[in-house]
Scaffold this motif. Structure first.
Motif, PDB file in Angstrom:
ATOM      1  N   HIS C  23       0.817  -1.204   0.063  1.00 39.88           N
ATOM      2  CA  HIS C  23       0.038   0.172   0.106  1.00 39.88           C
ATOM      3  C   HIS C  23       0.985   1.221   0.072  1.00 39.88           C
ATOM      4  O   HIS C  23       0.711   2.029  -0.929  1.00 39.88           O
ATOM      5  CB  HIS C  23      -0.977  -0.040   1.157  1.00 39.88           C
ATOM      6  N   VAL C  24       1.837   1.408   0.857  1.00 41.03           N
ATOM      7  CA  VAL C  24       2.720   2.667   1.039  1.00 41.03           C
ATOM      8  C   VAL C  24       4.089   2.183   1.137  1.00 41.03           C
ATOM      9  O   VAL C  24       4.356   1.245   1.809  1.00 41.03           O
ATOM     10  CB  VAL C  24       2.612   3.499   2.300  1.00 41.03           C
ATOM     11  N   ARG C  25       4.742   2.471   0.027  1.00 44.50           N
ATOM     12  CA  ARG C  25       6.099   1.873  -0.349  1.00 44.50           C
ATOM     13  C   ARG C  25       7.145   2.898  -0.797  1.00 44.50           C
ATOM     14  O   ARG C  25       6.791   3.982  -1.227  1.00 44.50           O
ATOM     15  CB  ARG C  25       5.663   0.664  -1.407  1.00 44.50           C
ATOM     16  N   ALA C  26       8.156   2.298  -0.599  1.00 41.82           N
ATOM     17  CA  ALA C  26       9.378   3.241  -1.154  1.00 41.82           C
ATOM     18  C   ALA C  26       9.703   3.131  -2.605  1.00 41.82           C
ATOM     19  O   ALA C  26       9.923   1.951  -2.898  1.00 41.82           O
ATOM     20  CB  ALA C  26      10.661   2.987  -0.151  1.00 41.82           C
ATOM     21  N   GLY C  27       9.906   4.538  -3.046  1.00 38.53           N
ATOM     22  CA  GLY C  27      10.030   4.431  -4.541  1.00 38.53           C
ATOM     23  C   GLY C  27      11.694   4.578  -4.810  1.00 38.53           C
ATOM     24  O   GLY C  27      12.424   4.313  -3.981  1.00 38.53           O
ATOM     25  N   ARG C  28      11.900   5.536  -5.763  1.00 38.76           N
ATOM     26  CA  ARG C  28      13.122   5.750  -6.162  1.00 38.76           C
ATOM     27  C   ARG C  28      13.917   6.455  -5.001  1.00 38.76           C
ATOM     28  O   ARG C  28      13.184   7.431  -4.317  1.00 38.76           O
ATOM     29  CB  ARG C  28      13.240   6.677  -7.375  1.00 38.76           C
ATOM     30  N   ALA C  29      14.995   6.328  -4.895  1.00 35.46           N
ATOM     31  CA  ALA C  29      15.865   7.311  -3.758  1.00 35.46           C
ATOM     32  C   ALA C  29      16.331   8.771  -4.223  1.00 35.46           C
ATOM     33  O   ALA C  29      16.654   8.647  -5.439  1.00 35.46           O
ATOM     34  CB  ALA C  29      17.131   6.315  -3.169  1.00 35.46           C
ATOM     35  N   TYR C  30      16.292   9.461  -3.508  1.00 34.42           N
ATOM     36  CA  TYR C  30      16.796  10.879  -3.895  1.00 34.42           C
ATOM     37  C   TYR C  30      18.072  10.973  -3.120  1.00 34.42           C
ATOM     38  O   TYR C  30      18.136  11.052  -1.706  1.00 34.42           O
ATOM     39  CB  TYR C  30      15.684  12.114  -3.489  1.00 34.42           C
ATOM     40  N   ARG C  31      19.029  11.028  -3.807  1.00 34.17           N
ATOM     41  CA  ARG C  31      20.553  11.477  -3.096  1.00 34.17           C
ATOM     42  C   ARG C  31      21.382  11.921  -4.159  1.00 34.17           C
ATOM     43  O   ARG C  31      21.572  11.568  -5.411  1.00 34.17           O
ATOM     44  CB  ARG C  31      21.064   9.932  -2.593  1.00 34.17           C
ATOM     45  N   PRO C  32      21.850  13.249  -3.770  1.00 38.70           N
ATOM     46  CA  PRO C  32      22.596  13.952  -4.945  1.00 38.70           C
ATOM     47  C   PRO C  32      23.951  13.352  -5.006  1.00 38.70           C
ATOM     48  O   PRO C  32      24.288  12.644  -4.200  1.00 38.70           O
ATOM     49  CB  PRO C  32      22.818  15.417  -4.131  1.00 38.70           C
ATOM     50  N   LYS C  33      24.346  13.729  -6.242  1.00 34.39           N
ATOM     51  CA  LYS C  33      25.736  12.912  -6.569  1.00 34.39           C
ATOM     52  C   LYS C  33      26.870  13.521  -5.549  1.00 34.39           C
ATOM     53  O   LYS C  33      27.709  12.715  -5.169  1.00 34.39           O
ATOM     54  CB  LYS C  33      26.085  13.621  -7.957  1.00 34.39           C
ATOM     55  N   TYR C 190      13.333   9.488  -0.230  1.00 30.76           N
ATOM     56  CA  TYR C 190      12.895   8.711  -1.468  1.00 30.76           C
ATOM     57  C   TYR C 190      11.612   9.337  -1.605  1.00 30.76           C
ATOM     58  O   TYR C 190      10.822   9.766  -0.888  1.00 30.76           O
ATOM     59  CB  TYR C 190      12.981   6.999  -0.891  1.00 30.76           C
ATOM     60  N   GLU C 191      10.951   8.608  -2.827  1.00 28.16           N
ATOM     61  CA  GLU C 191       9.648   9.088  -3.089  1.00 28.16           C
ATOM     62  C   GLU C 191       8.714   7.938  -2.929  1.00 28.16           C
ATOM     63  O   GLU C 191       9.091   6.782  -2.775  1.00 28.16           O
ATOM     64  CB  GLU C 191       9.495   8.880  -4.952  1.00 28.16           C
ATOM     65  N   LEU C 192       7.617   8.292  -2.337  1.00 25.83           N
ATOM     66  CA  LEU C 192       6.400   7.654  -1.744  1.00 25.83           C
ATOM     67  C   LEU C 192       5.795   6.952  -2.892  1.00 25.83           C
ATOM     68  O   LEU C 192       5.103   7.892  -3.654  1.00 25.83           O
ATOM     69  CB  LEU C 192       5.484   8.289  -0.782  1.00 25.83           C
ATOM     70  N   LEU C 193       5.311   5.682  -2.897  1.00 24.04           N
ATOM     71  CA  LEU C 193       4.632   4.927  -3.769  1.00 24.04           C
ATOM     72  C   LEU C 193       3.140   4.713  -3.046  1.00 24.04           C
ATOM     73  O   LEU C 193       3.244   4.224  -2.065  1.00 24.04           O
ATOM     74  CB  LEU C 193       5.003   3.739  -4.317  1.00 24.04           C
ATOM     75  N   LEU C 194       2.161   5.006  -3.984  1.00 20.14           N
ATOM     76  CA  LEU C 194       0.726   4.631  -3.365  1.00 20.14           C
ATOM     77  C   LEU C 194       0.283   3.511  -4.165  1.00 20.14           C
ATOM     78  O   LEU C 194       0.220   3.650  -5.431  1.00 20.14           O
ATOM     79  CB  LEU C 194       0.067   6.160  -3.308  1.00 20.14           C
ATOM     80  N   ASP C 195      -0.061   2.414  -3.636  1.00 20.49           N
ATOM     81  CA  ASP C 195      -0.355   1.129  -4.384  1.00 20.49           C
ATOM     82  C   ASP C 195       0.492   1.041  -5.498  1.00 20.49           C
ATOM     83  O   ASP C 195      -0.126   0.739  -6.459  1.00 20.49           O
ATOM     84  CB  ASP C 195      -1.956   1.175  -4.607  1.00 20.49           C
ATOM     85  N   GLY C 196       1.701   1.295  -5.560  1.00 21.05           N
ATOM     86  CA  GLY C 196       2.648   0.974  -6.312  1.00 21.05           C
ATOM     87  C   GLY C 196       2.992   2.040  -7.504  1.00 21.05           C
ATOM     88  O   GLY C 196       3.648   2.013  -8.358  1.00 21.05           O
ATOM     89  N   SER C 197       1.957   3.266  -7.311  1.00 23.36           N
ATOM     90  CA  SER C 197       2.249   4.230  -8.103  1.00 23.36           C
ATOM     91  C   SER C 197       2.957   5.648  -7.452  1.00 23.36           C
ATOM     92  O   SER C 197       2.660   5.862  -6.394  1.00 23.36           O
ATOM     93  CB  SER C 197       0.909   4.830  -8.572  1.00 23.36           C
TER      94      SER C 197
END
Lengths: 260, 260, 260, 260
Positions: C23-33, C190-197
């Protein structure tokens, strides 16, 4: 104080939570311009001589905890008094009336050696569980009992377990007490406000982290254990006092609008 | 002991709380003028060989906790005995009768190596939960069982979990025991009083902060965790013993009127 | 979200636990170079100005805990602001709407000194206990209240007690918030995913071990005590941050297939 | 195993407590005459990859705790694998079947990098709460699931939460497992006895004090807090291992009659 509202807190009208928050409040701060002899701060030492009442107020069924309370009278108070005498320090002992009746000689010695005795409930009961009449009666009888035993009328109170009912402050005011020492809205002393009005009663604030019972209390049937070694507790005491030492020369807090 | 009173503790008549407090009390202190070889103090080491009974007395359903108890017999007692032998120290082991029946060889070895075995309940039951007849019967049967297995009649008792019922001291007296080691009204040994009368039974006081189980016990379904590292526990043991070392030459406690 | 199934978790069909987990899941990570000025890592300081609401949301009966909350406004926030100013650091304060109404000047000062204020519930209520309509209404009203008082519309939320309902993320999305700071699936943002989106909402992750309330909170009627000294808490903070410092130049995590 | 007896433990007939204690028992110890390359002891590192199941098995309602579990898969296991690789160490990961289904790539990587995967329940359920048929079915399905995903049939089990039912050992025997790692009757490995008979199953013993979850677990609604700093936990781990190091050359334990 406020009529019981059967709503969840997030449903309360603003008036309701404002009333709860505003009932007992911190007024003007008391802090001298400078401390005696140029000291950076002043520290008050106080001791709650609960002895057997800590167990009695819970029903008095555990003989183990009753003798653990007896230890307070038999070993601790004499040791504390000797220590205070060695360093020439005066302190305050908060004593439930039942303790004063059980250990009258102890209280007379405390007074004879120059210390103060304050009210600490009748049998260490929780004020917030009492009907108004009972709370008032126990407070008055406690003061009378201490005076009868020691010859000195107490001028301050530390409620047992620092537990305040909505009526506690009004009773203290009616009794003409000079101070309370059960609340913690500041590190400095401050005047207590009752529903927004100054009471003339000074709060000598306590704080959980500066109370040794927090760390050393053991209760077999609760999950309380004396997990923190004394060295660490001393470290906590020193560190939690250092802000108040430091700010004596700082102006940071003077600019807080929420201070008044 | 006292008839059940359906009042809140703060409503109790004085007679009631005086009776509760006065039932089991500390009498005269036993402290030699000097310790052997000029030692500053004496320390008694004792071990409660609860083994599987710690879990059995709670119902015996957890196989994990039963094997955790087996560890006591399989690993700990041999290790402790080796340590005591290395330093030539005699100690006391308090052993529930059920443990003695499960691990009879262990008890015979303890006695053979010069140590004492004391009563520690039948199956580590809590005395305060028992009817009088059951408590008395279990105490007597425990003593008989230990004697039958080791050949030595125990002369002292440490109640399981240091739990005292209103009848415990009277049963100890009836059994002619020399000492109890479950209470904590002093750091020195003292005579136990029953309703104000000397019993002839000496208390060898315990204290929670000097019991290692307090710090290292783990119970998954309670919130007990072994939070304190051994280094800190040693520090606690040493510091909590130092007052008794120091006061051996002090007179502070002699002036306490509540001492007698 | 999912219909209630009256089965034990070990009886659940795969579809059910996959839905709960997904339901609530971690998506792509945000970390600057790289971090600004070649720093090895970046640390965000944030403060939850719960003040009196910590007690209010539980019913507001304890005067002791209410004044303990008053201490936050009277002493702590000014002290924290002075500290931040001394080091030129900008921070975020998460403020329940009721606190903002009680201490409006405090919030205006926080904003005036260059800090951010984020949503922190209405009265510190637990989202997971609310009906959907109430949760949505309180979230919207909280944002409006903060904006009205400070003049700045909040762009982020930390749910009170980090408590998420199945609806929380959807409400945040509807409100167009930029970020949440209540979850902990990573040390990096990281970006939050809601039901995979992907939701476009960034998670600034929290962690219990890096929250000081965990160690210093005292609750007399729960078994919470401030057992850990500040020195040790600092050690925990530094050590729990060091992996994130170290991995800034490591490649270990890049090879994890479960990362995406 | 034993018919339910509605007696208090102190009323149990000897036969009853002997049966409880004797059901799962430690048999002969396994300890090599010497360790590889003359090492003083051998240490096994193992990791329980509970991830989201820790919350799922309790109902899966907390999104916070589910993402806290996701952190295990997203951050921890990759970090641990990198660490093990750096030092060339092989370890065992105990993985609930549901975790293996959720994070199949992770398990394949664990195997590919030379580590072992052992059974750890279906969804981290407590064995002692299950009917016999369910426990057996979940154990068999867990083994099948792990094999299907990784291609390797597991040969050992660590029961979830180290929780043993009266049937657990018999099921392990039926499955032909080589070892269990859920019990703690010794520090050395030992053979498990079922009702007194050798099972051929080796116990690789665990111990609470050597499990880091004990110290670092946080549960907001229980009173579990991460009170102990990592430095102290390392100290505990080292000290609790030192007896086993030391006794490698000692003979003390050889004389224990209760050892066999």
């Amino acid at each position: 104080m406020t009529e019981q509202i059967s709503l969840e807190p997030w449903q309360w009208p603003e008036e309701h939570w404002r009333k709860l928050v505003g009932h007992v409040r911190a007024g003007r701060a008391y802090r001298p311009k400078s401390w005696k002899d140029g000291a950076r701060c002043a520290v008050a030492l106080s001791f709650d001589s609960d002895h057997e009442t800590n167990e009695l107020r819970d029903g008095g069924k555990s003989i183990g905890r009753l003798c653990w309370g007896e230890y307070g009278a038999r070993v601790c108070v004499p040791r504390i008094l000797a220590l205070l005498e060695r360093y020439g320090v005066r302190a305050t002992f908060y004593v439930p009336a039942v303790v004063a009746l059980l250990h009258s000689e102890e209280q007379r010695r405390v007074i004879a050696e120059g210390h103060e005795i304050g009210i600490h409930g009748w049998i260490h009961e929780l004020n917030s569980t009492l009907p108004y009449e009972a709370e008032r009666d126990l407070m008055l009888r406690s003061a009378d009992t201490l005076e009868k035993i020691t010859g000195v009328r107490p001028v301050g109170v530390r409620t047992a377990s620092w537990d305040f009912s909505p009526s506690t402050l009004a009773i203290e005011q009616e009794m003409g007490l000079a101070y309370d020492s059960s609340l913690m809205a500041d590190e400095d002393c401050y005047e207590l406000l009752l529903d927004g009005s100054p009471t003339g009663i000074v709060e000598l604030p306590v704080e959980w982290v500066r109370d040794d019972a927090v760390y050393f209390m053991m209760h077999r049937f609760q999950s309380l254990r004396p997990y923190t070694p004394p060295t660490d507790v001393l470290d906590i005491f020193l560190r939690s006092s250092s802000p108040c030492i430091r700010t004596s020369s700082a102006t940071a807090r003077g600019s807080s609008s929420s201070r008044r």
